[in-house]
Motif scaffolding. Sequence first.
Motif, PDB file in Angstrom:
ATOM      1  N   PRO A  72       0.776  -1.219   0.130  1.00 45.34           N
ATOM      2  CA  PRO A  72      -0.028  -0.101  -0.176  1.00 45.34           C
ATOM      3  C   PRO A  72       0.844   1.323   0.107  1.00 45.34           C
ATOM      4  O   PRO A  72       0.380   2.276  -0.669  1.00 45.34           O
ATOM      5  N   TYR A  73       2.032   1.296   0.437  1.00 40.82           N
ATOM      6  CA  TYR A  73       2.834   2.601   0.646  1.00 40.82           C
ATOM      7  C   TYR A  73       3.359   2.777  -0.595  1.00 40.82           C
ATOM      8  O   TYR A  73       3.672   4.002  -0.737  1.00 40.82           O
ATOM      9  N   PHE A  74       3.192   2.120  -1.642  1.00 39.18           N
ATOM     10  CA  PHE A  74       3.631   2.390  -2.988  1.00 39.18           C
ATOM     11  C   PHE A  74       2.793   3.452  -3.634  1.00 39.18           C
ATOM     12  O   PHE A  74       3.142   4.195  -4.629  1.00 39.18           O
ATOM     13  N   ILE A  75       1.654   3.735  -3.048  1.00 43.36           N
ATOM     14  CA  ILE A  75       0.760   4.786  -3.309  1.00 43.36           C
ATOM     15  C   ILE A  75       1.488   6.363  -3.631  1.00 43.36           C
ATOM     16  O   ILE A  75       1.061   6.965  -4.381  1.00 43.36           O
ATOM     17  N   GLY A  76       2.559   6.220  -2.749  1.00 45.49           N
ATOM     18  CA  GLY A  76       3.224   7.602  -2.973  1.00 45.49           C
ATOM     19  C   GLY A  76       3.966   7.597  -4.109  1.00 45.49           C
ATOM     20  O   GLY A  76       4.322   8.678  -4.488  1.00 45.49           O
ATOM     21  N   ASP A  78       2.601   6.944  -7.294  1.00 43.03           N
ATOM     22  CA  ASP A  78       1.716   6.675  -8.335  1.00 43.03           C
ATOM     23  C   ASP A  78       2.113   7.283  -9.755  1.00 43.03           C
ATOM     24  O   ASP A  78       1.752   7.009 -10.508  1.00 43.03           O
ATOM     25  N   ARG A  81       5.247   5.541 -11.605  1.00 37.48           N
ATOM     26  CA  ARG A  81       5.036   4.103 -12.010  1.00 37.48           C
ATOM     27  C   ARG A  81       6.154   3.497 -13.371  1.00 37.48           C
ATOM     28  O   ARG A  81       6.654   2.751 -13.223  1.00 37.48           O
TER      29      ARG A  81
END
Length: 481
Positions: A72-76, A78, A81
Amino acid sequence: MARVNDDVLTMPWIPTPSDGLDASETLRTQYETEQTISSLLTEHLSSAAEPTIASATHVAYCRRLLDHPLPPYFIGLDASRPWVLYWTTHSLALMGKELDEAVQLRLATTLAAFQNPGGGFGGGPGQLSHLAPSYAAVCALAYGGPVGWRAIDRPAMYGFLMSLKQRDGSFIMHHGGEVDVRGCYCALTIATLSNILTPELVEGTAAFVASCQTYEGGLAAAAEIFTDSEDPVRSAPLGEAHGGYAFCAAASYLICTSVAPTVASPRPLGHTHTLDVPALLRWAASMQANPIEGGGFRGRTNKLVDGCYSWWCGGILPLAECLLADETGTGPEADLYDRASLQQYVTLVAQAPSGGLRDKPGKSPDAYHTCYNLSGSSSAQKRPLFSTARRKRLAEAFVEKGVAAMAPAKVDGSGGAPAKADELVRKAYSASLAWESSEGPSSVSLPDKGDSHLVFAHPVFNICMPQVEAMMAFFYGQVDE
């Protein structure tokens, strides 16, 4: 198997002088970092183990990023990519792992969704086109084979790049964005790899880049141009010399001057700037840390050592060597930095036991630091050298009839291609592929491949050389489909 330079490891651990400022927060952090790193090196000295790159562990780390849902922390990330895909695919390639056809198709399909009709790639679907993710997308697609290369809309990309070109030779990062030497590097790399480099795209960029050089010898992010009656053009670099900006600037300058010297000379706004290569070389070499810090690189003066600068600063030195040879007719005979010590940093300090590589001990591994630690170690192992003999052979063997379908004249919608290949196209192809590895002594070996080493990465583009050769042969019409 070769060992890390024992002379380096057995040198006394001399801490950074305090200059009577022991109470400063900066020095406290510096001493803590030195203690942590020197403890790792001392531990290695008491062990009979060989320093190696734990490739199997790092491959598994990268595969998890490609094959499984991201945490989930990879949303930072976005809007980054394409970068995650580039860092991961490039790291795998450096360790000799190629993508199978199914993954190549997934890569091309995913990145094609980030491409906008007006040209360029955003950080994700529907996001604004930006030079940084456009560079990352093109570099990632280099590992996608023909299906990946065909995903690039070259006419739209050329229009996008030209729409960002500024009167002083610089590029803004996106429409309405800031001027930044990263923009020069991203634009020129994309254009060179995909055969859309034109005189208009290159004009004035070398002079702008040179204007960003600071008093230290490194380069800053940008420069402000002043005009007055006494001195028609003066420039002031904006910010301090920085490893990442300096690499982007040096690589841009090299592309301009080696690929298109006839169009690199015009000085928009009266520019009179040329790059002081010896000063750049001295600055980049001075960024290598002391033995107590493991021989890695820092990105700025008086900052902590960081594994990513293994590439951003260590990678400047082959470029400076090439530029210096152009100025003097011969390059330096000795190494410009301690390549064994840099590999020592990567193998003994930057590797995380659970997989992936890191900034320094105490930091978590990530795809970014994995990519640039391995890239820097590859450069240290292979010592890239620019071969004028190879450039001449490539230029002489260049097949002009194959360029018609791919010539830059086609990309702007004007139709038709010149009967004879433009000289800039020939130079772009031959100069870009003229790099060779000196195959100097290596300090590390890959445990699952005996005495093999990391794959040779192109010193300007930071893509593995086999993929650069194949991609450019495709776009420059040098292979039969």
